[in-house]
Write an enzyme that holds these catalytic residues in place. Structure first.
Site, PDB file in Angstrom:
ATOM      1  N   SER A 118      19.614  -4.599  46.377  1.00  0.00           N
ATOM      2  CA  SER A 118      19.357  -3.166  46.256  1.00  0.00           C
ATOM      3  C   SER A 118      18.782  -2.624  47.569  1.00  0.00           C
ATOM      4  O   SER A 118      19.437  -2.715  48.606  1.00  0.00           O
ATOM      5  CB  SER A 118      18.443  -2.901  45.054  1.00  0.00           C
ATOM      6  OG  SER A 118      18.424  -1.541  44.721  1.00  0.00           O
ATOM      7  N   ASP A 120      27.210  -1.542  37.421  1.00  0.00           N
ATOM      8  CA  ASP A 120      26.106  -1.380  38.362  1.00  0.00           C
ATOM      9  C   ASP A 120      25.938   0.085  38.762  1.00  0.00           C
ATOM     10  O   ASP A 120      26.914   0.810  38.944  1.00  0.00           O
ATOM     11  CB  ASP A 120      26.449  -2.209  39.608  1.00  0.00           C
ATOM     12  CG  ASP A 120      25.259  -2.612  40.436  1.00  0.00           C
ATOM     13  OD1 ASP A 120      24.297  -1.836  40.513  1.00  0.00           O
ATOM     14  OD2 ASP A 120      25.319  -3.706  41.028  1.00  0.00           O
ATOM     15  N   HIS A 136      23.028  -3.611  37.633  1.00  0.00           N
ATOM     16  CA  HIS A 136      22.305  -3.744  38.895  1.00  0.00           C
ATOM     17  C   HIS A 136      21.543  -5.066  38.968  1.00  0.00           C
ATOM     18  O   HIS A 136      21.255  -5.549  40.058  1.00  0.00           O
ATOM     19  CB  HIS A 136      21.336  -2.566  39.018  1.00  0.00           C
ATOM     20  CG  HIS A 136      20.890  -2.273  40.413  1.00  0.00           C
ATOM     21  ND1 HIS A 136      21.757  -2.063  41.457  1.00  0.00           N
ATOM     22  CD2 HIS A 136      19.640  -2.138  40.947  1.00  0.00           C
ATOM     23  CE1 HIS A 136      21.080  -1.807  42.559  1.00  0.00           C
ATOM     24  NE2 HIS A 136      19.801  -1.849  42.283  1.00  0.00           N
TER      25      HIS A 136
END
Length: 295
Positions: free
Chosen positions: A109, A247, A273
């Site tokens: 991320s 995601d 995610h």
């Protein structure tokens, strides 16, 4: 997380404070360590401890650290210091302190955003490969995709989220329900996530609020407008991109990176995610296979 793995933790002086790290496992002959950059900005390393499986099963050292201002590297509120340049510099400080001349790096991320920026700006020597996990190269694209994903929420929820962003009033039951539905669909689908994930997702931190804002959807903090997509061609490190089908880092977001980073490839998993947790064994196996190709 295995209790049989060796674990060594310590701190590294940085900017008058201390960066905390944890080294898990050992490298067998021919293998290089994997340094892990957590997300947020403002999260901590805990939710990535599924990668301990790489140390346990594949006998590769995995090294975590909490970025300055986060987790075990907590600081006072430091808006004059916190920023992408600080955490980019910190990677080199950690590498030097731990003797990581040759290594692989994985960023998830925000950690992957930081890793791409680091690769572009520093052109680092000794990074044999990198894994960019569920990361955008453009915050404007991230925001436009979040708005598109909201279109699929139950009736009224998109308006609730957009209104909260516009007014700054996030403290309503309607907002909590809409955010929870979005997160369930696109951030973490597990009903009963492991404790190491819960330890990370419980609270919004000062760093998160300062850099990101109040939620995952729209960036209202210092990261607003961050975009390195036009510089991705400068990355010369072999790169594995990973993401989940559902995601919040959507296939369109990852495809932008794939198209622009030379020597990159993409592994798409069924998940969100947090696909590295949801599909732990398959995820670790894919990462390890890529690292072995680039020792």
């Amino acid at each position: 997380m295995s209790q049989s793995l060796s674990m060594v933790e310590g701190t590294i002086p940085f900017k008058g404070y201390a960066t905390w790290y944890l080294r898990v496992g050992h490298n067998t002959a021919g293998k290089l360590p994997l340094l892990v950059l957590h997300g947020g900005p403002g999260a901590k390393h805990n939710y990535l401890r599924s990668l301990d499986g790489i140390a346990e099963r594949y006998h590769r050292e995995v090294i975590y650290y909490d970025q300055l201002g986060c987790g075990n590297s907590a600081t006072p509120f430091l808006p004059e210091l916190w920023g992408t340049d600080l955490w980019e510099e910190e990677i080199d400080v950690v590498r030097e302190a731990l003797g990581l001349e040759r290594l692989h790096i994985l960023g998830q991320s925000w950690g992957g955003m930081l890793l791409m920026q680091y690769a572009i700006n520093r052109q680092p020597i000794g990074v044999k490969s990198m894994v960019v996990a569920s990361s955008p190269a453009s915050i404007p694209l991230w925001e436009s995709e979040a708005l598109r994903l909201m279109d699929w929420l139950p009736k009224g929820m998109k308006k609730t989220l957009v209104d909260a962003i516009a007014t700054g009033n996030f403290d309503t039951p309607e907002y909590a329900a809409a955010a929870a539905e979005y997160n369930k669909r696109h951030v973490l689908s597990m009903d009963d996530p492991p404790e190491y994930v819960v330890q990370t997702t419980q609270d919004k931190t000062d760093v998160y609020r300062y850099m990101q804002g109040e939620d995952e959807f729209m960036v209202t903090g210092k990261l607003k407008g961050w975009d390195i997509s036009n510089d991705l061609w400068k990355i010369s490190i072999p790169t594995l991109l990973t993401s989940g089908v559902m995601d919040e880092a959507t296939p369109l977001i990852v495809k932008q990176c794939l198209d622009r980073i030379p020597h990159s490839e993409w592994k798409l998993f069924i998940g969100t995610h947090m696909v590295h947790v949801e599909r732990k064994e398959a995820y670790n196996r894919a990462v390890e296979a890529f690292l072995e190709q680039h020792e």
